[in-house]
Design an enzyme around this catalytic site. Structure first.
Site, PDB file in Angstrom:
ATOM      1  N   ASP A   4     -50.121 -29.371 -12.063  1.00  0.00           N
ATOM      2  CA  ASP A   4     -48.717 -28.989 -12.184  1.00  0.00           C
ATOM      3  C   ASP A   4     -47.948 -29.349 -10.929  1.00  0.00           C
ATOM      4  O   ASP A   4     -48.465 -29.227  -9.808  1.00  0.00           O
ATOM      5  CB  ASP A   4     -48.581 -27.480 -12.425  1.00  0.00           C
ATOM      6  CG  ASP A   4     -48.796 -27.099 -13.869  1.00  0.00           C
ATOM      7  OD1 ASP A   4     -48.386 -27.865 -14.747  1.00  0.00           O
ATOM      8  OD2 ASP A   4     -49.359 -26.026 -14.112  1.00  0.00           O
ATOM      9  N   GLU A  33     -43.941 -24.147 -26.361  1.00  0.00           N
ATOM     10  CA  GLU A  33     -45.256 -24.330 -25.752  1.00  0.00           C
ATOM     11  C   GLU A  33     -45.335 -23.315 -24.616  1.00  0.00           C
ATOM     12  O   GLU A  33     -44.798 -23.515 -23.532  1.00  0.00           O
ATOM     13  CB  GLU A  33     -45.416 -25.765 -25.237  1.00  0.00           C
ATOM     14  CG  GLU A  33     -46.840 -26.105 -24.859  1.00  0.00           C
ATOM     15  CD  GLU A  33     -46.972 -27.544 -24.412  1.00  0.00           C
ATOM     16  OE1 GLU A  33     -46.692 -27.825 -23.230  1.00  0.00           O
ATOM     17  OE2 GLU A  33     -47.325 -28.397 -25.250  1.00  0.00           O
TER      18      GLU A  33
END
Length: 296
Positions: free
Chosen positions: A53, A42
């Site tokens: 994040d 990914e």
């Protein structure tokens, strides 16, 4: 029908990395993942200051951006890499605002597919432009990775499962950015996995967020999911390698060996694609986990 991204009867594994971190090593890392039997890379096109994040991924993205990594450089590198991969498939993750906002959806989908990516996850895709992007991906034959949560409404789960035909559903294990496993454990995601599979029996379900150890992989498998996604633990290992002047490819290989100790490398690999490390490896517990919540 194209080949599944994850095996049908054995729990699969995806590894998340930011393209461009470390700079110039994507091909070496991808070939090592291929040799190790990892199913999916990914691969994120880095973007700055992601609100979803955690610090490990944000630092990695900042390093990659500083090295000049863009969607165009990633696609150029993929075009030279993907024809040489035997098992590993690449699912590209691109942020809509940073990488795709000013690009034509059809041209972008075609370029990503031509570079050899097998699927696309568009991060933070606004609802108003989703129909245009979904149509472009369908028309260009590029499957999309969709996302959902255990708390998602039944209709959302159904849409995620059916929308990911040819790719996979990223089931985010729980809300939050702590990087920890769900309080009740990954195995308790079984009801959500069952609902997703009922909506689209042929669409793999991959569980991410807080997956960092062999025990976590076992718990994901116990939920009935098709695969686990490892993110920050892998990225942290690369960061630690840089800090200790160690070879990042060999450090990530060592982490994967610890993660799946019973999984041998693919036959005939020889391990000759990477640069041998000249400094003894220091053992650092892989305790960091991916702390983001991918969204589309």
């Amino acid at each position: 029908m194209s080949e599944r991204l994850f095996p049908a009867h054995t729990p699969g594994l995806a590894v998340f990395l930011n393209a461009g971190d470390p700079a110039g090593r994507l091909a070496d890392l991808a070939h090592m993942l291929d040799d190790q039997g990892v199913d999916v890379l990914e691969l994120a096109v880095p973007f700055p200051n992601s609100p979803t994040d955690g610090p490990v991924i944000r630092r990695s993205a900042a390093r990659a951006l500083e090295a000049g990594t863009t969607l165009d450089t990633v696609l150029a590198e993929l075009a030279g890499l993907t024809p040489h991969l035997r098992h590993l498939k690449v699912a590209l993750l691109a942020d809509w605002s940073h990488s795709l906002r000013h690009r034509d959806p059809h041209e972008s989908a075609r370029a990503i597919a031509d570079a050899g990516a097998r699927a696309l996850l568009v991060h933070a895709l606004p609802p108003r432009v989703r129909p245009a992007w979904h149509d472009a991906l369908r028309d260009e034959g590029l499957p999309q990775v969709t996302t959902c949560y255990p708390a998602s409404a039944p209709g959302v789960l159904t849409a995620a499962a059916r929308g990911a035909a040819g790719a996979y559903v990223y089931l985010v294990a729980h809300y939050g950015r702590s990087g920890t496993t769900p309080a009740t454990g990954h195995h308790t995601l079984a009801d959500t996995v069952t609902a997703l599979r009922a909506a689209a029996p042929d669409t793999p379900v991959a569980v991410g967020f807080g997956v960092k150890s062999a025990a976590d992989l076992d718990a994901v498998a116990a939920s009935g999911a098709d695969a686990a996604i490892v993110g920050s633990a892998a990225v942290a290992r690369l960061e630690q390698a840089a800090a200790h002047h160690l070879d990042p490819v060999e450090e990530l290989r060592a982490y994967l060996t610890d993660l799946r100790p019973a999984r041998p490398a693919l036959a005939g690999t020889g391990g000759g694609r990477t640069t041998p490390r000249t400094t003894p490896r220091t053992t650092t517990p892989a305790t960091a986990t991916r702390e983001d919540q991918p969204a589309c």
